[in-house]
Motif scaffolding. Structure first.
Motif, mmCIF file in Angstrom:
data_model
loop_
_atom_site.group_PDB
_atom_site.id
_atom_site.type_symbol
_atom_site.label_atom_id
_atom_site.label_comp_id
_atom_site.label_asym_id
_atom_site.label_seq_id
_atom_site.Cartn_x
_atom_site.Cartn_y
_atom_site.Cartn_z
ATOM 1 N N ASP A 21 33.042 51.495 32.847
ATOM 2 C CA ASP A 21 34.017 51.326 31.762
ATOM 3 C C ASP A 21 35.391 50.895 32.271
ATOM 4 O OD1 ASP A 21 34.604 53.683 33.049
ATOM 5 O OD2 ASP A 21 34.965 54.828 31.236
ATOM 6 N N LEU A 22 35.428 50.245 33.430
ATOM 7 C CA LEU A 22 36.691 49.823 34.037
ATOM 8 C C LEU A 22 36.693 48.309 34.249
ATOM 9 C CD1 LEU A 22 39.397 50.584 35.422
ATOM 10 C CD2 LEU A 22 38.089 50.805 37.544
ATOM 11 N N THR A 23 37.762 47.648 33.780
ATOM 12 C CA THR A 23 37.942 46.211 33.996
ATOM 13 C C THR A 23 39.360 45.965 34.490
ATOM 14 O OG1 THR A 23 36.376 45.645 32.260
ATOM 15 C CG2 THR A 23 37.908 43.913 32.941
ATOM 16 N N ILE A 24 39.463 45.306 35.634
ATOM 17 C CA ILE A 24 40.762 44.939 36.203
ATOM 18 C C ILE A 24 40.841 43.418 36.204
ATOM 19 C CG2 ILE A 24 42.247 45.003 38.233
ATOM 20 C CD1 ILE A 24 40.748 47.590 39.045
ATOM 21 N N LYS A 25 41.932 42.886 35.638
ATOM 22 C CA LYS A 25 42.140 41.435 35.609
ATOM 23 C C LYS A 25 43.466 41.110 36.272
ATOM 24 C CE LYS A 25 39.664 40.872 31.256
ATOM 25 N NZ LYS A 25 39.740 40.403 29.859
ATOM 26 N N MET A 26 43.416 40.100 37.130
ATOM 27 C CA MET A 26 44.612 39.645 37.830
ATOM 28 C C MET A 26 44.568 38.123 37.896
ATOM 29 S SD MET A 26 44.361 42.281 41.019
ATOM 30 C CE MET A 26 46.081 42.477 41.393
ATOM 31 N N THR A 27 45.742 37.511 38.035
ATOM 32 C CA THR A 27 45.833 36.067 38.166
ATOM 33 C C THR A 27 46.669 35.744 39.389
ATOM 34 O OG1 THR A 27 45.683 35.808 35.766
ATOM 35 C CG2 THR A 27 46.526 33.926 37.011
ATOM 36 N N LEU A 28 46.202 34.779 40.145
ATOM 37 C CA LEU A 28 46.921 34.345 41.336
ATOM 38 C C LEU A 28 48.365 34.017 40.987
ATOM 39 C CD1 LEU A 28 45.445 34.001 44.067
ATOM 40 C CD2 LEU A 28 45.596 31.555 43.702
ATOM 41 N N ASP A 29 49.289 34.453 41.814
ATOM 42 C CA ASP A 29 50.720 34.183 41.683
ATOM 43 C C ASP A 29 51.355 34.741 40.405
ATOM 44 O OD1 ASP A 29 50.744 32.802 44.158
ATOM 45 O OD2 ASP A 29 50.014 31.000 43.151
ATOM 46 N N SER A 30 50.720 35.738 39.784
ATOM 47 C CA SER A 30 51.275 36.374 38.590
ATOM 48 C C SER A 30 51.565 37.845 38.871
ATOM 49 C CB SER A 30 50.300 36.274 37.422
ATOM 50 O OG SER A 30 50.785 37.016 36.309
ATOM 51 N N PHE A 31 52.716 38.321 38.396
ATOM 52 C CA PHE A 31 53.070 39.731 38.559
ATOM 53 C C PHE A 31 52.390 40.617 37.519
ATOM 54 C CE2 PHE A 31 56.645 37.941 40.954
ATOM 55 C CZ PHE A 31 56.664 38.789 42.050
ATOM 56 N N VAL A 71 45.198 42.974 50.906
ATOM 57 C CA VAL A 71 43.855 42.916 51.480
ATOM 58 C C VAL A 71 43.031 41.857 50.742
ATOM 59 C CG1 VAL A 71 43.841 45.322 52.250
ATOM 60 C CG2 VAL A 71 43.066 44.761 49.949
ATOM 61 N N PRO A 72 41.980 41.321 51.385
ATOM 62 C CA PRO A 72 41.117 40.358 50.706
ATOM 63 C C PRO A 72 40.509 40.975 49.444
ATOM 64 C CG PRO A 72 40.693 40.344 53.059
ATOM 65 C CD PRO A 72 41.596 41.519 52.780
ATOM 66 N N PHE A 73 40.622 40.267 48.316
ATOM 67 C CA PHE A 73 40.240 40.855 47.024
ATOM 68 C C PHE A 73 38.766 41.214 46.936
ATOM 69 C CE2 PHE A 73 38.835 36.638 45.845
ATOM 70 C CZ PHE A 73 37.923 36.816 44.819
ATOM 71 N N ARG A 74 37.903 40.342 47.365
ATOM 72 C CA ARG A 74 36.472 40.607 47.200
ATOM 73 C C ARG A 74 36.052 41.838 47.997
ATOM 74 N NH1 ARG A 74 32.735 37.999 44.751
ATOM 75 N NH2 ARG A 74 33.959 36.079 44.593
ATOM 76 N N GLN A 75 36.554 41.987 49.201
ATOM 77 C CA GLN A 75 36.166 43.124 50.043
ATOM 78 C C GLN A 75 36.630 44.453 49.465
ATOM 79 O OE1 GLN A 75 37.887 41.454 53.590
ATOM 80 N NE2 GLN A 75 35.868 41.098 54.465
ATOM 81 N N VAL A 106 45.096 40.793 47.455
ATOM 82 C CA VAL A 106 45.625 41.631 46.381
ATOM 83 C C VAL A 106 46.228 42.898 46.978
ATOM 84 C CG1 VAL A 106 44.018 40.775 44.617
ATOM 85 C CG2 VAL A 106 43.378 42.739 46.021
ATOM 86 N N ASN A 107 46.993 43.610 46.163
ATOM 87 C CA ASN A 107 47.676 44.819 46.605
ATOM 88 C C ASN A 107 46.694 45.993 46.694
ATOM 89 O OD1 ASN A 107 49.157 47.444 46.026
ATOM 90 N ND2 ASN A 107 50.861 46.063 46.472
ATOM 91 N N LEU A 108 46.523 46.516 47.882
ATOM 92 C CA LEU A 108 45.591 47.619 48.140
ATOM 93 C C LEU A 108 45.903 48.843 47.286
ATOM 94 C CD1 LEU A 108 43.389 49.036 49.909
ATOM 95 C CD2 LEU A 108 45.259 49.686 51.421
ATOM 96 N N ARG A 109 47.162 49.251 47.235
ATOM 97 C CA ARG A 109 47.529 50.464 46.502
ATOM 98 C C ARG A 109 47.239 50.316 45.004
ATOM 99 N NH1 ARG A 109 50.019 55.024 47.591
ATOM 100 N NH2 ARG A 109 50.794 54.290 49.597
ATOM 101 N N PHE A 110 47.626 49.184 44.417
ATOM 102 C CA PHE A 110 47.395 48.995 42.981
ATOM 103 C C PHE A 110 45.909 49.072 42.651
ATOM 104 C CE2 PHE A 110 46.277 46.310 39.395
ATOM 105 C CZ PHE A 110 46.983 46.952 38.390
ATOM 106 N N ILE A 111 45.093 48.358 43.391
ATOM 107 C CA ILE A 111 43.652 48.338 43.121
ATOM 108 C C ILE A 111 43.063 49.731 43.303
ATOM 109 C CG2 ILE A 111 41.414 47.407 43.855
ATOM 110 C CD1 ILE A 111 43.375 45.398 42.452
ATOM 111 N N SER A 112 43.388 50.385 44.387
ATOM 112 C CA SER A 112 42.833 51.711 44.665
ATOM 113 C C SER A 112 43.217 52.714 43.586
ATOM 114 C CB SER A 112 43.308 52.195 46.032
ATOM 115 O OG SER A 112 42.875 51.314 47.037
ATOM 116 N N GLU A 113 44.489 52.727 43.211
ATOM 117 C CA GLU A 113 44.934 53.679 42.192
ATOM 118 C C GLU A 113 44.364 53.331 40.822
ATOM 119 O OE1 GLU A 113 49.206 53.880 42.710
ATOM 120 O OE2 GLU A 113 48.979 55.137 44.503
#
Length: 92
Positions: free
Chosen positions: A30-40, A2-6, A65-72
């Protein structure tokens, strides 16, 4: 995917995109999620996770980005209705 910003904003998170480093950083309390384009690799509060699919940008410039990963990662539960092809996110 899904689109990351949305997805981040719908979960009440603030989003930062660095086009030079291709980094996505989303924060909320107190939550920070970091991801990089094209990185696992992704981090949630500095704990590393291996993704099943990398974030990527589409030809029209939208980053997905992966919907399930972000949501969980934010404590939500994701369910999939295979008959209707609908994903549901429960944040309660």
């Amino acid at each position: 995917m899904v689109p990351f910003r949305q997805i981040f904003e719908s979960l009440g998170m603030n989003v930062n995109w660095d086009s030079k480093t291709k980094n996505i950083i989303a924060t909320k309390a107190d939550l920070t999620i970091k991801m990089t384009l094209d990185s696992f690799k992704a981090t949630v509060n500095n704990k590393e996770f291996i993704l099943t699919q990398t974030p990527f940008d589409s030809p029209d410039g939208i980053v997905y980005v992966n919907l399930r990963f972000i949501s969980e990662a934010v404590g939500a539960t994701v369910s999939w209705d295979n008959v209707k092809k609908i994903a549901s996110i429960d944040t309660e």
